[in-house]
Write a protein that holds these residues in place. Structure first.
Motif, mmCIF file in Angstrom:
data_model
loop_
_atom_site.group_PDB
_atom_site.id
_atom_site.type_symbol
_atom_site.label_atom_id
_atom_site.label_comp_id
_atom_site.label_asym_id
_atom_site.label_seq_id
_atom_site.Cartn_x
_atom_site.Cartn_y
_atom_site.Cartn_z
ATOM 1 N N GLU A 157 0.831 -1.208 0.000
ATOM 2 C CA GLU A 157 0.000 0.000 0.000
ATOM 3 C C GLU A 157 0.866 1.258 0.000
ATOM 4 O OE1 GLU A 157 -2.961 2.348 3.095
ATOM 5 O OE2 GLU A 157 -2.623 0.193 3.315
ATOM 6 N N ALA A 158 0.496 2.240 -0.796
ATOM 7 C CA ALA A 158 1.166 3.540 -0.813
ATOM 8 C C ALA A 158 0.107 4.625 -0.699
ATOM 9 C CB ALA A 158 1.965 3.723 -2.104
ATOM 10 N N GLN A 159 0.327 5.570 0.208
ATOM 11 C CA GLN A 159 -0.597 6.684 0.382
ATOM 12 C C GLN A 159 0.154 7.997 0.208
ATOM 13 O OE1 GLN A 159 -3.782 6.426 0.700
ATOM 14 N NE2 GLN A 159 -4.002 4.264 1.195
ATOM 15 N N THR A 160 -0.402 8.897 -0.586
ATOM 16 C CA THR A 160 0.136 10.248 -0.691
ATOM 17 C C THR A 160 -0.927 11.222 -0.189
ATOM 18 O OG1 THR A 160 -0.640 10.425 -2.983
ATOM 19 C CG2 THR A 160 1.640 9.702 -2.632
ATOM 20 N N TYR A 161 -0.488 12.440 0.142
ATOM 21 C CA TYR A 161 -1.370 13.455 0.712
ATOM 22 C C TYR A 161 -1.631 14.562 -0.303
ATOM 23 C CZ TYR A 161 -1.250 11.681 5.517
ATOM 24 O OH TYR A 161 -1.414 10.912 6.644
ATOM 25 N N ALA A 162 -2.882 15.054 -0.302
ATOM 26 C CA ALA A 162 -3.270 16.162 -1.179
ATOM 27 C C ALA A 162 -4.355 16.967 -0.475
ATOM 28 C CB ALA A 162 -3.758 15.642 -2.533
ATOM 29 N N LEU A 163 -4.811 18.025 -1.130
ATOM 30 C CA LEU A 163 -5.817 18.924 -0.555
ATOM 31 C C LEU A 163 -7.211 18.541 -1.048
ATOM 32 C CD1 LEU A 163 -6.202 21.702 1.056
ATOM 33 C CD2 LEU A 163 -6.446 22.697 -1.239
ATOM 34 N N ALA A 316 6.051 19.008 -3.471
ATOM 35 C CA ALA A 316 6.414 17.909 -2.573
ATOM 36 C C ALA A 316 5.238 17.678 -1.637
ATOM 37 C CB ALA A 316 7.676 18.223 -1.782
ATOM 38 N N THR A 317 5.123 16.484 -1.143
ATOM 39 C CA THR A 317 4.091 16.153 -0.167
ATOM 40 C C THR A 317 4.564 14.960 0.636
ATOM 41 O OG1 THR A 317 1.722 15.737 0.145
ATOM 42 C CG2 THR A 317 2.787 14.598 -1.702
ATOM 43 N N LEU A 318 3.708 14.419 1.478
ATOM 44 C CA LEU A 318 4.048 13.274 2.315
ATOM 45 C C LEU A 318 3.535 11.987 1.683
ATOM 46 C CD1 LEU A 318 5.027 12.178 5.148
ATOM 47 C CD2 LEU A 318 2.643 12.465 5.887
ATOM 48 N N SER A 319 4.299 10.917 1.838
ATOM 49 C CA SER A 319 3.796 9.590 1.483
ATOM 50 C C SER A 319 4.029 8.633 2.638
ATOM 51 C CB SER A 319 4.472 9.052 0.217
ATOM 52 O OG SER A 319 5.821 8.710 0.474
ATOM 53 N N THR A 320 3.131 7.695 2.776
ATOM 54 C CA THR A 320 3.259 6.653 3.784
ATOM 55 C C THR A 320 2.992 5.312 3.108
ATOM 56 O OG1 THR A 320 0.919 6.712 4.392
ATOM 57 C CG2 THR A 320 2.375 8.239 5.542
ATOM 58 N N GLY A 321 3.289 4.225 3.795
ATOM 59 C CA GLY A 321 3.045 2.951 3.140
ATOM 60 C C GLY A 321 3.349 1.747 4.000
ATOM 61 N N PHE A 322 3.137 0.588 3.401
ATOM 62 C CA PHE A 322 3.414 -0.707 4.006
ATOM 63 C C PHE A 322 4.285 -1.515 3.052
ATOM 64 C CE2 PHE A 322 -0.080 0.732 6.416
ATOM 65 C CZ PHE A 322 -0.158 -0.003 7.587
ATOM 66 N N MET A 323 4.858 -2.571 3.543
ATOM 67 C CA MET A 323 5.644 -3.456 2.687
ATOM 68 C C MET A 323 5.535 -4.883 3.183
ATOM 69 S SD MET A 323 9.616 -3.271 3.811
ATOM 70 C CE MET A 323 10.022 -4.574 4.978
ATOM 71 N N LEU A 391 -8.712 10.808 -7.800
ATOM 72 C CA LEU A 391 -7.566 9.964 -7.477
ATOM 73 C C LEU A 391 -6.304 10.421 -8.211
ATOM 74 C CD1 LEU A 391 -9.163 6.408 -7.517
ATOM 75 C CD2 LEU A 391 -8.374 7.696 -5.527
ATOM 76 N N ARG A 392 -6.455 11.180 -9.282
ATOM 77 C CA ARG A 392 -5.302 11.560 -10.100
ATOM 78 C C ARG A 392 -4.244 12.344 -9.332
ATOM 79 N NH1 ARG A 392 -4.859 8.079 -14.192
ATOM 80 N NH2 ARG A 392 -6.969 7.200 -14.236
ATOM 81 N N PRO A 393 -4.625 13.337 -8.514
ATOM 82 C CA PRO A 393 -3.576 14.063 -7.774
ATOM 83 C C PRO A 393 -2.748 13.156 -6.861
ATOM 84 C CG PRO A 393 -5.609 15.325 -7.766
ATOM 85 C CD PRO A 393 -5.949 13.971 -8.329
ATOM 86 N N PHE A 394 -3.379 12.126 -6.310
ATOM 87 C CA PHE A 394 -2.633 11.196 -5.458
ATOM 88 C C PHE A 394 -1.689 10.338 -6.293
ATOM 89 C CE2 PHE A 394 -6.670 12.013 -3.251
ATOM 90 C CZ PHE A 394 -6.170 12.580 -2.086
ATOM 91 N N LEU A 395 -2.160 9.927 -7.448
ATOM 92 C CA LEU A 395 -1.311 9.156 -8.350
ATOM 93 C C LEU A 395 -0.149 10.004 -8.847
ATOM 94 C CD1 LEU A 395 -0.675 6.694 -10.080
ATOM 95 C CD2 LEU A 395 -2.393 7.474 -11.723
ATOM 96 N N ASP A 396 -0.413 11.246 -9.242
ATOM 97 C CA ASP A 396 0.655 12.140 -9.701
ATOM 98 C C ASP A 396 1.682 12.380 -8.600
ATOM 99 O OD1 ASP A 396 -0.678 12.326 -12.107
ATOM 100 O OD2 ASP A 396 -1.585 14.276 -11.666
ATOM 101 N N ALA A 397 1.211 12.437 -7.349
ATOM 102 C CA ALA A 397 2.099 12.733 -6.226
ATOM 103 C C ALA A 397 3.102 11.619 -5.950
ATOM 104 C CB ALA A 397 1.284 13.017 -4.967
ATOM 105 N N LEU A 398 2.853 10.412 -6.476
ATOM 106 C CA LEU A 398 3.834 9.347 -6.303
ATOM 107 C C LEU A 398 5.198 9.749 -6.860
ATOM 108 C CD1 LEU A 398 1.701 6.204 -7.299
ATOM 109 C CD2 LEU A 398 2.511 6.795 -4.999
ATOM 110 N N ALA A 399 5.202 10.665 -7.822
ATOM 111 C CA ALA A 399 6.454 11.074 -8.461
ATOM 112 C C ALA A 399 7.240 12.079 -7.635
ATOM 113 C CB ALA A 399 6.162 11.665 -9.846
ATOM 114 N N TYR A 400 6.583 12.758 -6.692
ATOM 115 C CA TYR A 400 7.314 13.797 -5.940
ATOM 116 C C TYR A 400 7.110 13.719 -4.422
ATOM 117 C CZ TYR A 400 2.772 16.289 -6.226
ATOM 118 O OH TYR A 400 1.443 16.645 -6.156
ATOM 119 N N ALA A 401 6.429 12.699 -3.952
ATOM 120 C CA ALA A 401 6.178 12.573 -2.519
ATOM 121 C C ALA A 401 7.453 12.198 -1.764
ATOM 122 C CB ALA A 401 5.100 11.524 -2.261
#
Length: 450
Positions: A157-163, A316-323, A391-401
């Motif tokens: 799981e990968a989570q990014t943050y947006a407004l 830039a933003t925050l990302s969190t996740g599991f592995m 969902l697109r802003p969260f997907l886009d944020a994977l590149a800069y989180a």
């Protein structure tokens, strides 16, 4: 520091873990490849145990699907799942390891990786797996699954943050779109905030909330990263929040609370769906929950990148996740890594997609329960053109989180940061005092942990 989720991250009973995105079933991977003969080698059967927090409901079912497929198509190596609630997961890892009863495969929140590595719980990924992970996932996901430059597992799981913002409330305040800068954010927050004649909050302009770690800390670190700052220094031995960027974030939040544009005592997870919060920063899992809770009212919800201090700033933003990783004490590490490779890198066909479209089983699993993975190619395939544009802003944020730091004292450091943020919001500490106390307490924690 993430998961944005429970431990991070969690929004209690409203967690995306209990509410899947309303994605067309045709966009989800089939969950199984074409039938084939078992591939187990001659010898005694091997049973691998997998311990996760996928303990009930759709999460448990989503994981069991590919596990059942593996077991049906592999003769010798079988996988059995075990689960505990997320709040008990870290303690269970540590206690079972000490008792010599650790599972072969572990599914930790990446925030804990430094602590688990230091305790000798996680095994480094073999070179061929580390290379495959480095090629297949975004930088933030790989960094979250790494400690000291070594990869320890396959990101899940990968989570990014947006407004998140309420289009109707912004329009009513004369605003034609979401804020792009902090200046615009403050203006929008003040114009959309409303109080009754007794001073009671009717609507928050910008939703700061003391609900839990992920809410309080996640939104602050997303703003901190957007300002070019970091919570923990690059060497992991001290906090870096007492900086110009950290001061700017604390100043911003202090002003929003002091002027009444934010009311941290309000539970944003209830107030935003009911139209009592105009804007809030949160992780992508919330999208599915909002869709379920709001029904037709979801049309008023928009999502935009986290605003920047200045318009020409670098995103830039925050990302969190599991592995998923392998226990250092497992007697069958080769077989465990092979199962993880099969689950996380082998591609299978996607129903309803153009001919030849494929995605990994784990990506399909995560999308089916309202999440993303660090595999942007899989996400674009699974979400498709007809997916929810929010969902697109969260997907886009994977590149800069920026992943939350996972040094050995990360969980304790996160809790300390939360306490100081809440003391700032409540007026118990000034900006200077909050920064100074955070620095002293977190420095002591992370330096001791090493």
């Amino acid at each position: 520091m993430t998961p944005a989720r429970r431990g991070s991250g969690a929004a209690g009973g409203l967690s995306r873990r209990h509410l899947a995105l309303a994605l067309p079933s045709a966009l989800l991977a089939s969950g199984c490849a074409a039938p084939h003969r078992g591939t187990g080698r001659p010898g005694d059967p091997i049973e691998l145990t997998l311990l996760s927090h996928y303990a009930s409901g759709e999460l448990k079912q989503a994981l069991q699907g590919p596990v059942d497929e593996w077991n049906a198509t592999h003769d010798r190596v079988k996988v059995r799942t075990k689960a505990v609630e997320f709040t008990d997961l870290l303690t269970t890892f540590m206690v079972r390891q000490a008792a010599g009863q650790g599972a072969d495969i572990l599914h930790p929140y990446c925030l804990w990786n430094g602590q688990l590595v230091r305790a000798g719980v996680l095994r480094p990924a073999p070179p061929e797996h580390a290379e495959e992970i480095g090629r297949g996932y975004g930088e933030a996901a790989v960094r979250a699954a790494s400690v000291g430059g070594r990869v320890y597992g396959y990101p899940t799981e990968a989570q990014t943050y947006a407004l998140y913002y309420n289009k109707r409330l912004l329009r009513a305040a004369g605003l034609d779109g979401p804020p792009r800068t902090w200046g615009e954010l403050e203006e929008a927050a003040h114009r959309t905030a409303r109080r009754d004649r007794y001073g009671n909050t009717l609507a928050q302009g910008f939703g700061l909330s003391t609900y839990d770690d992920s809410t309080t800390v996640g939104q602050t670190l997303a703003l901190l990263n957007a300002a070019g700052g970091r919570f923990v220094s690059s060497d992991g031995r001290s906090t870096a929040i007492d900086s110009a960027a950290g001061r700017a974030v604390f100043d911003l939040e202090h002003r929003l609370v002091a002027t009444g544009a934010s009311a941290p005592g309000v539970n944003v997870y209830k107030a935003f769906p009911s139209g009592q919060v105009a804007m809030v920063i949160s992780a992508g899992w919330w999208t599915g929950s909002l869709k379920e809770l709001m029904g037709a009212g979801y049309r008023d919800v928009g999502v935009a990148p986290v605003p920047l201090p200045e318009a020409d700033g670098r995103r830039a933003t925050l990302s969190t996740g599991f592995m998923l990783g392998v226990n250092a004490a497992s007697e069958h590490p080769r077989e465990a890594w092979e199962f993880l490779r099969w689950l996380n890198t082998e591609k299978v066909g996607v129903k309803g997609a153009p001919s030849g479209a494929v995605a990994t089983r784990m990506s399909a699993l995560q999308v089916s329960v309202g999440s993303l993975t660090g595999r942007a190619d899989d996400m674009r395939t699974l979400l498709g053109r007809g997916g929810d544009p929010n969902l697109r802003p969260f997907l886009d944020a994977l590149a800069y989180a920026v992943p939350e730091p996972n040094v050995p004292g990360a969980q304790a450091a996160k809790s300390l940061l939360r306490k100081n943020i809440e003391a700032l919001w409540s007026g118990q500490r000034s900006v200077d005092e909050a920064l100074r106390t955070t620095r002293r307490q977190v420095d002591q924690e992370v330096s001791r942990s090493w």
